[in-house]
Design a protein around this motif. Structure first.
Motif, PDB file in Angstrom:
ATOM      1  N   LEU A 166     -41.271  71.201 -26.774  1.00 53.70           N
ATOM      2  CA  LEU A 166     -42.748  71.345 -27.056  1.00 53.70           C
ATOM      3  C   LEU A 166     -43.326  69.982 -27.154  1.00 53.70           C
ATOM      4  CD1 LEU A 166     -43.145  74.543 -29.076  1.00 53.70           C
ATOM      5  CD2 LEU A 166     -43.637  74.248 -26.357  1.00 53.70           C
ATOM      6  N   ILE A 167     -42.676  69.479 -28.178  1.00 50.62           N
ATOM      7  CA  ILE A 167     -43.478  67.869 -28.170  1.00 50.62           C
ATOM      8  C   ILE A 167     -43.360  66.887 -26.877  1.00 50.62           C
ATOM      9  CG2 ILE A 167     -43.115  65.802 -29.815  1.00 50.62           C
ATOM     10  CD1 ILE A 167     -42.149  67.735 -32.223  1.00 50.62           C
ATOM     11  N   ALA A 168     -41.930  66.965 -26.442  1.00 43.97           N
ATOM     12  CA  ALA A 168     -41.962  66.097 -25.249  1.00 43.97           C
ATOM     13  C   ALA A 168     -42.747  66.581 -24.275  1.00 43.97           C
ATOM     14  CB  ALA A 168     -40.519  66.518 -24.861  1.00 43.97           C
ATOM     15  N   PHE A 169     -43.019  67.883 -24.014  1.00 41.97           N
ATOM     16  CA  PHE A 169     -43.976  68.422 -23.103  1.00 41.97           C
ATOM     17  C   PHE A 169     -45.436  67.988 -23.279  1.00 41.97           C
ATOM     18  CE2 PHE A 169     -47.317  71.534 -21.421  1.00 41.97           C
ATOM     19  CZ  PHE A 169     -46.787  71.568 -20.154  1.00 41.97           C
ATOM     20  N   ALA A 170     -45.876  67.989 -24.587  1.00 40.62           N
ATOM     21  CA  ALA A 170     -47.033  67.285 -24.972  1.00 40.62           C
ATOM     22  C   ALA A 170     -47.224  65.890 -24.632  1.00 40.62           C
ATOM     23  CB  ALA A 170     -47.473  67.908 -26.314  1.00 40.62           C
ATOM     24  N   LEU A 171     -46.528  65.223 -25.301  1.00 34.08           N
ATOM     25  CA  LEU A 171     -46.395  63.750 -25.193  1.00 34.08           C
ATOM     26  C   LEU A 171     -46.318  63.088 -23.866  1.00 34.08           C
ATOM     27  CD1 LEU A 171     -44.466  62.636 -28.414  1.00 34.08           C
ATOM     28  CD2 LEU A 171     -46.848  62.912 -27.975  1.00 34.08           C
ATOM     29  N   LEU A 180     -38.295  60.128 -28.213  1.00 39.46           N
ATOM     30  CA  LEU A 180     -38.028  61.568 -28.040  1.00 39.46           C
ATOM     31  C   LEU A 180     -36.384  61.743 -27.854  1.00 39.46           C
ATOM     32  CD1 LEU A 180     -40.619  62.232 -24.720  1.00 39.46           C
ATOM     33  CD2 LEU A 180     -40.632  63.287 -27.502  1.00 39.46           C
ATOM     34  N   ILE A 181     -35.786  60.845 -27.573  1.00 45.93           N
ATOM     35  CA  ILE A 181     -34.274  60.906 -27.810  1.00 45.93           C
ATOM     36  C   ILE A 181     -33.708  60.956 -29.155  1.00 45.93           C
ATOM     37  CG2 ILE A 181     -32.141  59.628 -27.298  1.00 45.93           C
ATOM     38  CD1 ILE A 181     -33.373  58.633 -24.576  1.00 45.93           C
ATOM     39  N   LEU A 182     -34.487  60.118 -30.086  1.00 45.74           N
ATOM     40  CA  LEU A 182     -34.195  60.382 -31.471  1.00 45.74           C
ATOM     41  C   LEU A 182     -34.727  61.199 -32.328  1.00 45.74           C
ATOM     42  CD1 LEU A 182     -34.126  56.230 -31.840  1.00 45.74           C
ATOM     43  CD2 LEU A 182     -32.238  57.638 -31.555  1.00 45.74           C
ATOM     44  N   LEU A 183     -35.939  62.053 -31.679  1.00 39.40           N
ATOM     45  CA  LEU A 183     -36.576  62.922 -32.583  1.00 39.40           C
ATOM     46  C   LEU A 183     -35.583  64.161 -32.985  1.00 39.40           C
ATOM     47  CD1 LEU A 183     -39.247  63.709 -33.763  1.00 39.40           C
ATOM     48  CD2 LEU A 183     -39.717  64.929 -31.398  1.00 39.40           C
ATOM     49  N   PRO A 184     -34.666  64.589 -32.269  1.00 41.73           N
ATOM     50  CA  PRO A 184     -33.928  65.435 -32.572  1.00 41.73           C
ATOM     51  C   PRO A 184     -33.066  65.451 -33.884  1.00 41.73           C
ATOM     52  CG  PRO A 184     -33.780  65.555 -30.368  1.00 41.73           C
ATOM     53  CD  PRO A 184     -34.515  64.479 -30.905  1.00 41.73           C
ATOM     54  N   LEU A 185     -32.863  64.132 -34.195  1.00 39.39           N
ATOM     55  CA  LEU A 185     -31.869  63.685 -35.210  1.00 39.39           C
ATOM     56  C   LEU A 185     -32.986  63.948 -36.707  1.00 39.39           C
ATOM     57  CD1 LEU A 185     -30.429  60.402 -33.871  1.00 39.39           C
ATOM     58  CD2 LEU A 185     -29.271  62.799 -34.227  1.00 39.39           C
ATOM     59  N   THR A 235     -44.383  50.763 -23.312  1.00 36.86           N
ATOM     60  CA  THR A 235     -44.785  52.215 -24.136  1.00 36.86           C
ATOM     61  C   THR A 235     -44.007  53.502 -23.346  1.00 36.86           C
ATOM     62  OG1 THR A 235     -46.843  52.671 -22.429  1.00 36.86           O
ATOM     63  CG2 THR A 235     -47.165  51.403 -24.588  1.00 36.86           C
ATOM     64  N   THR A 236     -43.835  53.521 -22.166  1.00 39.73           N
ATOM     65  CA  THR A 236     -43.033  54.637 -21.779  1.00 39.73           C
ATOM     66  C   THR A 236     -41.626  54.834 -22.176  1.00 39.73           C
ATOM     67  OG1 THR A 236     -44.377  54.668 -19.526  1.00 39.73           O
ATOM     68  CG2 THR A 236     -42.641  55.997 -19.449  1.00 39.73           C
ATOM     69  N   ALA A 268     -52.878  59.692 -19.039  1.00 34.82           N
ATOM     70  CA  ALA A 268     -53.182  58.493 -19.160  1.00 34.82           C
ATOM     71  C   ALA A 268     -52.973  57.472 -18.116  1.00 34.82           C
ATOM     72  CB  ALA A 268     -52.673  57.906 -20.514  1.00 34.82           C
ATOM     73  N   ALA A 269     -51.965  57.558 -17.401  1.00 34.58           N
ATOM     74  CA  ALA A 269     -51.476  56.919 -16.333  1.00 34.58           C
ATOM     75  C   ALA A 269     -52.715  57.238 -15.093  1.00 34.58           C
ATOM     76  CB  ALA A 269     -50.072  57.268 -15.762  1.00 34.58           C
ATOM     77  N   LEU A 270     -52.997  58.455 -14.947  1.00 36.22           N
ATOM     78  CA  LEU A 270     -54.045  58.820 -13.913  1.00 36.22           C
ATOM     79  C   LEU A 270     -55.244  58.528 -14.235  1.00 36.22           C
ATOM     80  CD1 LEU A 270     -52.827  62.383 -13.075  1.00 36.22           C
ATOM     81  CD2 LEU A 270     -52.449  60.504 -11.722  1.00 36.22           C
ATOM     82  N   LEU A 271     -55.805  58.287 -15.655  1.00 31.78           N
ATOM     83  CA  LEU A 271     -56.968  57.808 -15.831  1.00 31.78           C
ATOM     84  C   LEU A 271     -56.984  56.314 -15.672  1.00 31.78           C
ATOM     85  CD1 LEU A 271     -57.809  60.075 -19.033  1.00 31.78           C
ATOM     86  CD2 LEU A 271     -58.929  60.086 -16.697  1.00 31.78           C
ATOM     87  N   GLU A 272     -55.973  55.471 -15.865  1.00 34.14           N
ATOM     88  CA  GLU A 272     -55.946  54.325 -15.487  1.00 34.14           C
ATOM     89  C   GLU A 272     -56.474  53.863 -14.194  1.00 34.14           C
ATOM     90  OE1 GLU A 272     -52.937  50.299 -15.924  1.00 34.14           O
ATOM     91  OE2 GLU A 272     -52.342  52.248 -16.979  1.00 34.14           O
ATOM     92  N   GLU A 273     -55.680  54.432 -13.127  1.00 27.37           N
ATOM     93  CA  GLU A 273     -55.720  54.247 -11.907  1.00 27.37           C
ATOM     94  C   GLU A 273     -56.334  55.631 -10.995  1.00 27.37           C
ATOM     95  OE1 GLU A 273     -55.494  51.417  -9.965  1.00 27.37           O
ATOM     96  OE2 GLU A 273     -54.771  50.362 -11.664  1.00 27.37           O
TER      97      GLU A 273
END
Length: 122
Positions: free
Chosen positions: A41-46, A20-25, A12-13, A53-58
């Motif tokens: 902004l979108i990258a910062f949020a996602l 995020l790499i393809l989003l600017p296109l 998923t990562t 999510a990773a911290l909540l998992e462990e």
């Protein structure tokens, strides 16, 4: 609840980074020069959501569990020693537990040590 398999987390990562790499296109024609700001902004949020999510998992990986347990063990041993001293004569002459008044200096040292550990992780 069972933990999410590490392969799924990594996949998923990787998908998130590919997105995020393809989003600017996809944003370039709509936003023009604002594409870079929107992408950031979108990258910062996602990426922030992925990190949470990773911290909540462990959750216990983010906490100083070893130090918390060491302080609890030390304080429990001190209480046990005080109880043994009260129960078996010691310096308190076998007074009942409710007559015991702990030494103020010892209590203040324990409070200072606990505050120092708490300040390290806040």
């Amino acid at each position: 609840l069972s933990p999410i398999p590490m392969a799924y987390v990594k996949q998923t990562t990787r998908f998130l980074f590919l997105y995020l790499i393809l989003l600017p296109l996809g944003l370039l024609q709509e936003l023009g020069a604002g594409t870079m700001l929107a992408e950031q902004l979108i990258a910062f949020a996602l990426l922030g959501i992925e990190n949470v999510a990773a911290l909540l998992e462990e959750p216990f990986l983010a906490l100083p569990i070893d130090q918390i347990c060491a302080i609890t063990a030390r304080d429990s041993q001190a209480l046990r020693n005080d109880w043994d001293r009260l129960s078996f004569g010691g310096s308190s002459q076998g007074l009942p537990w409710y007559a015991f008044k702990p030494d103020a200096a010892v209590l203040s040292q324990k409070m200072v040590a606990a505050e120092e550990v708490e300040m390290q992780y806040t």
